[in-house]
Structure formats: C-alpha cells, structure tokens
Design an enzyme around this catalytic site. Structure first.
Site, PDB file in Angstrom:
ATOM      1  N   GLY A  22       0.767  -1.240   0.000  1.00 27.85           N
ATOM      2  CA  GLY A  22       0.000   0.000   0.000  1.00 27.85           C
ATOM      3  C   GLY A  22       0.797   1.289   0.000  1.00 27.85           C
ATOM      4  O   GLY A  22       0.216   2.370   0.077  1.00 27.85           O
ATOM      5  N   TRP A  24       2.523   2.939  -2.407  1.00 29.10           N
ATOM      6  CA  TRP A  24       2.187   3.834  -3.522  1.00 29.10           C
ATOM      7  C   TRP A  24       0.791   4.409  -3.345  1.00 29.10           C
ATOM      8  O   TRP A  24       0.556   5.591  -3.594  1.00 29.10           O
ATOM      9  CB  TRP A  24       2.259   3.098  -4.856  1.00 29.10           C
ATOM     10  CG  TRP A  24       3.591   3.108  -5.517  1.00 29.10           C
ATOM     11  CD1 TRP A  24       4.418   2.033  -5.714  1.00 29.10           C
ATOM     12  CD2 TRP A  24       4.266   4.222  -6.096  1.00 29.10           C
ATOM     13  NE1 TRP A  24       5.557   2.428  -6.366  1.00 29.10           N
ATOM     14  CE2 TRP A  24       5.484   3.770  -6.613  1.00 29.10           C
ATOM     15  CE3 TRP A  24       3.952   5.569  -6.214  1.00 29.10           C
ATOM     16  CZ2 TRP A  24       6.394   4.607  -7.251  1.00 29.10           C
ATOM     17  CZ3 TRP A  24       4.860   6.411  -6.851  1.00 29.10           C
ATOM     18  CH2 TRP A  24       6.067   5.931  -7.357  1.00 29.10           C
ATOM     19  N   ASP A  44      -5.117  -5.591  -6.034  1.00 30.70           N
ATOM     20  CA  ASP A  44      -4.097  -6.600  -5.765  1.00 30.70           C
ATOM     21  C   ASP A  44      -4.778  -7.938  -5.495  1.00 30.70           C
ATOM     22  O   ASP A  44      -5.967  -7.979  -5.171  1.00 30.70           O
ATOM     23  CB  ASP A  44      -3.233  -6.217  -4.563  1.00 30.70           C
ATOM     24  CG  ASP A  44      -1.866  -6.895  -4.602  1.00 30.70           C
ATOM     25  OD1 ASP A  44      -0.866  -6.186  -4.813  1.00 30.70           O
ATOM     26  OD2 ASP A  44      -1.796  -8.129  -4.447  1.00 30.70           O
ATOM     27  N   ASP A  60      -7.375 -10.568  -9.429  1.00 26.56           N
ATOM     28  CA  ASP A  60      -6.216 -10.969 -10.212  1.00 26.56           C
ATOM     29  C   ASP A  60      -6.453 -10.462 -11.628  1.00 26.56           C
ATOM     30  O   ASP A  60      -7.330 -10.975 -12.327  1.00 26.56           O
ATOM     31  CB  ASP A  60      -6.091 -12.493 -10.186  1.00 26.56           C
ATOM     32  CG  ASP A  60      -4.912 -13.016 -10.975  1.00 26.56           C
ATOM     33  OD1 ASP A  60      -4.300 -12.243 -11.751  1.00 26.56           O
ATOM     34  OD2 ASP A  60      -4.608 -14.216 -10.838  1.00 26.56           O
ATOM     35  N   ASP A  83       3.194  -1.791  -9.883  1.00 22.90           N
ATOM     36  CA  ASP A  83       4.369  -2.262  -9.150  1.00 22.90           C
ATOM     37  C   ASP A  83       4.278  -3.780  -9.017  1.00 22.90           C
ATOM     38  O   ASP A  83       4.845  -4.373  -8.105  1.00 22.90           O
ATOM     39  CB  ASP A  83       4.417  -1.589  -7.778  1.00 22.90           C
ATOM     40  CG  ASP A  83       5.821  -1.514  -7.212  1.00 22.90           C
ATOM     41  OD1 ASP A  83       6.781  -1.581  -8.001  1.00 22.90           O
ATOM     42  OD2 ASP A  83       5.960  -1.391  -5.994  1.00 22.90           O
ATOM     43  N   LYS A 123       6.982  -1.066 -13.214  1.00 19.97           N
ATOM     44  CA  LYS A 123       8.263  -1.675 -12.855  1.00 19.97           C
ATOM     45  C   LYS A 123       8.577  -2.768 -13.869  1.00 19.97           C
ATOM     46  O   LYS A 123       7.705  -3.558 -14.229  1.00 19.97           O
ATOM     47  CB  LYS A 123       8.187  -2.274 -11.453  1.00 19.97           C
ATOM     48  CG  LYS A 123       9.442  -3.020 -11.041  1.00 19.97           C
ATOM     49  CD  LYS A 123       9.471  -3.415  -9.598  1.00 19.97           C
ATOM     50  CE  LYS A 123       8.263  -4.145  -9.123  1.00 19.97           C
ATOM     51  NZ  LYS A 123       8.305  -4.478  -7.693  1.00 19.97           N
TER      52      LYS A 123
END
Length: 171
Positions: A22, A24, A44, A60, A83, A123
């Site tokens: 959490g 970000w 998430d 998902d 991320d 990322k």
C-alpha cells in the site's frame, strides 16, 4: 519519482495495480485527495490494510478483468501505477519474461482506462524483451523515460518505465 516527473496533482484519479502493501496508494492518496474524496483505486490479489481515501479491489488482473469493468464503469484515470511482480523463480530470463507479461497486462488496462494525456508507471526487469515493451509504450505515449530510484542497488535489473502523455486517439 514524483519530484522528477511531477506525476500527482490534486483531484486526479489514480489506479494502483499490484498495490500490496500500500505504499504507492498511500502516497498517491496524500497527493491527489482533497476532503474525503476517494480518488485512488488499489488492486491486488492480496488483501491490503485500509488506507484513507483509497478504495481497495481484490482481484487478479490476469483472469478477473471483468471485476474492474464493473467497478470502474466509464471511469478514466489520470495516473496508472503498476508495481506488480511475479513470484521470482531465480532464473533471470524466466523472471524477466514473467514481469514483462505483467507489464503487458498493465498496458492493456492503461489502454482501456487511462485518460488522454495520462501517465503510466510500471516496474520492469531489464532483459531480452525490454526494448520490445519500451516500443509498445512509445506507441501509446508522447514521451517514455527510464527511471531507476536512488535506493535501488546499482547491480539490480529492476527499473521503472514512465509513460507521459497517453495518446488516447491512437486506439
């Protein structure tokens, strides 16, 4: 990263993919929220502790994208962060391919939910498919930059791609 690219502004809608634990989401909420508005949506597969002004969606994205369609309706986001990282297996080539796959899924979500001129930060691990993904980003954004946080180890292949100025009309 925000200091370098001036990503977050008050009143923006932010989508944080792979948001656990959490950090970000919390940072984004502090930057964009005014009053009690929920402007940050976190997604998430792992549960996340509640954060003020953040709406958490457990799903998902690899197989439950319809959940996002239902939750967002026609909402468009100014900033989309990813991320996400797969479980590492220790084989650099496999780990690289797996994270690029997540980046591609994230880019598909950007294409669907980003506002014109929006920002996408993801990322990646440097490797074989990095340039191909970079080109996909360049096709969808006016400007794409690499960013390696100062806290990152010099020998780490982990780096961020920052897409600025989403070209909505490209689609």
């Amino acid at each position: 990263m925000d200091n370098k690219f001036s990503i977050f502004k008050k009143g923006q809608y932010v989508l944080d993919l792979g948001s656990f634990p959490g950090g970000w989401s919390q940072f984004a909420a502090q930057k964009v929220s005014h009053g009690n508005n929920n402007l940050v949506f976190s997604v998430d597969i792992q549960n996340m502790d509640a954060i003020p002004n953040v709406i958490f969606i457990k799903c998902d994205i690899s197989n439950e994208i319809e959940i996002l369609n239902d939750k967002f309706h026609n909402k468009k986001f100014d900033v989309i962060l990813s991320d996400m990282a797969p479980k590492a297996c220790g084989n650099k080539q496999v780990d690289h391919a797996n994270i690029i796959n997540l980046c591609e899924m994230s880019l598909d979500i950007v294409i669907k939910f980003a506002r014109e001129n929006g920002t996408f930060i993801t990322k990646i691990l440097q490797g074989e498919y990095e340039k191909e993904f970079y080109q996909s980003m360049k096709s969808n954004f006016k400007l794409v930059k690499y960013f390696k946080p100062k806290a990152s180890r010099k020998d780490s292949s982990e780096i961020y791609l920052v897409g600025l100025g989403f070209k909505k009309d490209f689609q």
